[in-house]
Write a protein that holds these residues in place. Structure first.
Motif, mmCIF file in Angstrom:
data_model
loop_
_atom_site.group_PDB
_atom_site.id
_atom_site.type_symbol
_atom_site.label_atom_id
_atom_site.label_comp_id
_atom_site.label_asym_id
_atom_site.label_seq_id
_atom_site.Cartn_x
_atom_site.Cartn_y
_atom_site.Cartn_z
ATOM 1 N N VAL A 219 1.007 -1.203 0.062
ATOM 2 C CA VAL A 219 -0.024 -0.216 -0.130
ATOM 3 C C VAL A 219 0.884 1.389 -0.168
ATOM 4 O O VAL A 219 1.630 1.285 0.830
ATOM 5 N N VAL A 220 0.947 2.268 -1.116
ATOM 6 C CA VAL A 220 1.479 3.401 -0.975
ATOM 7 C C VAL A 220 0.793 4.459 -1.324
ATOM 8 O O VAL A 220 -0.429 4.513 -1.780
ATOM 9 N N GLU A 221 1.099 5.760 -1.034
ATOM 10 C CA GLU A 221 0.452 6.956 -1.431
ATOM 11 C C GLU A 221 0.310 6.991 -2.947
ATOM 12 O O GLU A 221 -0.603 7.470 -3.554
ATOM 13 N N ILE A 222 1.600 7.082 -3.525
ATOM 14 C CA ILE A 222 1.653 7.119 -4.860
ATOM 15 C C ILE A 222 2.174 5.998 -5.779
ATOM 16 O O ILE A 222 3.377 5.712 -5.136
ATOM 17 N N LYS B 115 -3.334 0.339 5.659
ATOM 18 C CA LYS B 115 -2.402 1.388 6.101
ATOM 19 C C LYS B 115 -1.167 1.255 5.281
ATOM 20 O O LYS B 115 -0.955 0.500 4.539
ATOM 21 N N LEU B 116 -0.639 2.688 5.173
ATOM 22 C CA LEU B 116 0.645 2.899 4.268
ATOM 23 C C LEU B 116 1.612 1.761 4.589
ATOM 24 O O LEU B 116 1.789 1.497 5.709
ATOM 25 N N ASP B 117 2.543 1.344 3.562
ATOM 26 C CA ASP B 117 3.395 0.192 3.759
ATOM 27 C C ASP B 117 3.072 -1.059 3.981
ATOM 28 O O ASP B 117 3.927 -2.068 4.312
ATOM 29 N N GLU C 244 2.406 -2.780 -6.203
ATOM 30 C CA GLU C 244 2.020 -1.836 -5.472
ATOM 31 C C GLU C 244 0.691 -1.270 -5.844
ATOM 32 O O GLU C 244 0.245 -1.689 -6.720
ATOM 33 N N PRO D 244 -2.371 1.834 -4.728
ATOM 34 C CA PRO D 244 -2.607 2.997 -3.941
ATOM 35 C C PRO D 244 -3.501 2.989 -2.816
ATOM 36 O O PRO D 244 -4.311 2.173 -2.720
ATOM 37 N N ILE D 245 -3.354 4.050 -1.787
ATOM 38 C CA ILE D 245 -4.226 3.679 -0.509
ATOM 39 C C ILE D 245 -5.685 3.798 -0.858
ATOM 40 O O ILE D 245 -6.370 2.946 -0.222
ATOM 41 N N GLU D 246 -5.949 4.767 -1.811
ATOM 42 C CA GLU D 246 -7.457 4.736 -1.997
ATOM 43 C C GLU D 246 -8.022 3.447 -2.585
ATOM 44 O O GLU D 246 -9.174 2.923 -2.344
#
Length: 428
Positions: free
Chosen positions: A64-67, A88-90, A74, A76-78
């Protein structure tokens, strides 16, 4: 790719008899291979297959990544929150992907792996199936000849009938059904190799088991077989029940049973005969259709002398010695066949040789001295003594003077001198 895989699987399933579990394992192996090629590893990848619906689902781990920078690894978080609300991120989560997302190369690799795995499973199944049939009879259909060997169609695979295992002469045509004995089953990279035979003795035994229920049930036993494949065979049988005629049972009504076997062996003549634990009786039976007068067994070298009537000699030996040769193979004995007249001449010669055999004497013993060494005994006198039964010095010494002097040509004085000389030699 999902549809392509399902279609490929269904096509193969229609052409083979493999269990469904084999196909599921093959699909999983194919997808794992494609996933490894795309993601670099299969760790965390899971495949779920619904065999009833033909549905294939594939799950891969993504971070999970932001971008998102790497689509394959990978998310995206959304998007992650739609799958896992508390993502959660990462964090690495399991994401379902459509197998169609695999590229052309991955899809092609998956299909190749699928086909390969299924073929391997099919080869293994065929090997196991025919391995269990070693020593049994199967039917193959003649297809072609390769380097003198015959290739038979066994429906699911091909069988090899080596040149050495083909009776001669033979005239097989494409499509001919041939019953063969499965001698050996091996497997290599090319698949199962099934070695067949039509010359092995076991083929006759199995054919009689198929044709004669009493043989299959063990009421009649085949004790020995000897063959000249394609020409003639001798089969010794015995019944475990005294009320059963072993030979008659195998022959069948009007020869129906044995003729079925003969036809399958393309006219190979079969002599059925009773087995007997007595070697002499068994050897006489083995030489049928010839009549045997007597069999003399020589235990030392497992040899047997067989005497037959003069008019049966050629029949007992057979064309090019075939009957005698097969009888020897069947019984395990060396067989010497003689006519009655030959045996009689030989007997007379042996008797004459024994009668005129010179008497061996021990020259180291006084009793073994030549008679002419006695005082008063010349060549003529020695001959008279021998003809009268006095062939040794000991016999002369034990004789009375009256017995010696009564011999023609020997007087009382000569008898006394000879007797005295023989007694002196023995005493001293």
């Amino acid at each position: 790719m999902n549809n392509d895989l399902v279609m490929t699987v269904r096509q193969i399933m229609d052409q083979t008899e493999l269990p469904q579990t084999i196909f599921i394992e093959a699909i999983e192996a194919a997808l794992y291979s494609a996933a490894k090629r795309r993601y670099g590893s299969t760790r965390g990848v899971s495949i779920k297959i619904d065999p009833e619906l033909g549905d294939i689902r594939c799950f891969v781990p993504k971070k999970v990544v932001e971008i998102m920078h790497h689509f394959a690894t990978e998310i995206p978080i959304e998007e992650a929150l739609k799958i896992k609300p508390d993502a959660k991120l990462d964090e690495v989560i399991e994401v379902e992907i459509d197998p169609s997302e695999f590229g052309r190369i991955e899809a092609q690799t998956a299909r190749q792996i699928l086909v390969q795995k299924i073929k391997e499973a099919e080869r293994e199944q065929i090997y196991e199936e025919y391995k269990e049939q070693e020593g049994e009879v199967i039917t193959g259909y003649f297809q072609r000849t390769e380097r003198g060997n015959l290739i038979l169609d066994l429906e699911r695979t091909e069988g090899l009938l080596p040149y050495s295992e083909v009776p001669r002469p033979h005239n097989y045509r494409r499509g001919d059904a041939l019953k063969c004995l499965v001698m050996e089953v091996n497997i290599d990279q090319k698949g199962p190799q099934i070695i067949l035979s039509r010359t092995h003795n076991g083929l006759i035994a199995r054919l009689f088991e198929i044709e004669v229920p009493e043989v299959y049930d063990g009421l009649v036993q085949i004790k020995a077989i000897a063959r000249d494949p394609g020409d003639r065979a001798k089969v010794a049988v015995i019944a475990t029940d005294e009320s059963i005629d072993a030979v008659g049972t195998c022959v069948g009504v009007k020869g129906s049973r044995v003729q079925t076997v003969v036809r399958e062996l393309e006219g190979e003549k079969i002599d059925l005969l009773p087995w007997n634990p007595d070697p002499a009786v068994f050897i006489a039976n083995a030489l049928q259709p010839a009549t045997v007068v007597r069999v003399n067994i020589e235990d030392e070298n497992t040899g047997a002398e067989v005497i037959v009537p003069d008019d049966q000699l050629s029949l007992a030996i057979g064309r090019r010695g075939q009957n005698a040769r097969l009888a020897a193979k069947l019984t395990g004995w060396k067989i010497d066949i003689k006519s009655e007249s030959e045996a009689e001449v030989q007997f007379k010669e042996e008797i004459a040789e024994e009668l005129f055999k010179p008497v061996e004497t021990d020259s180291s013993s006084p009793a073994g001295l030549d008679l002419t060494e006695l005082e008063g005994v010349g060549t003529k006198t020695a001959e008279i003594l021998r003809d009268s039964g006095f062939s040794t010095i000991e016999s002369i010494a034990q004789a009375t003077l009256e017995e010696l002097s009564s011999l023609a040509g020997i007087g009382s004085k000569t008898a006394e001198k000879i007797h005295h000389a023989a007694s002196q030699i023995l005493s001293g």
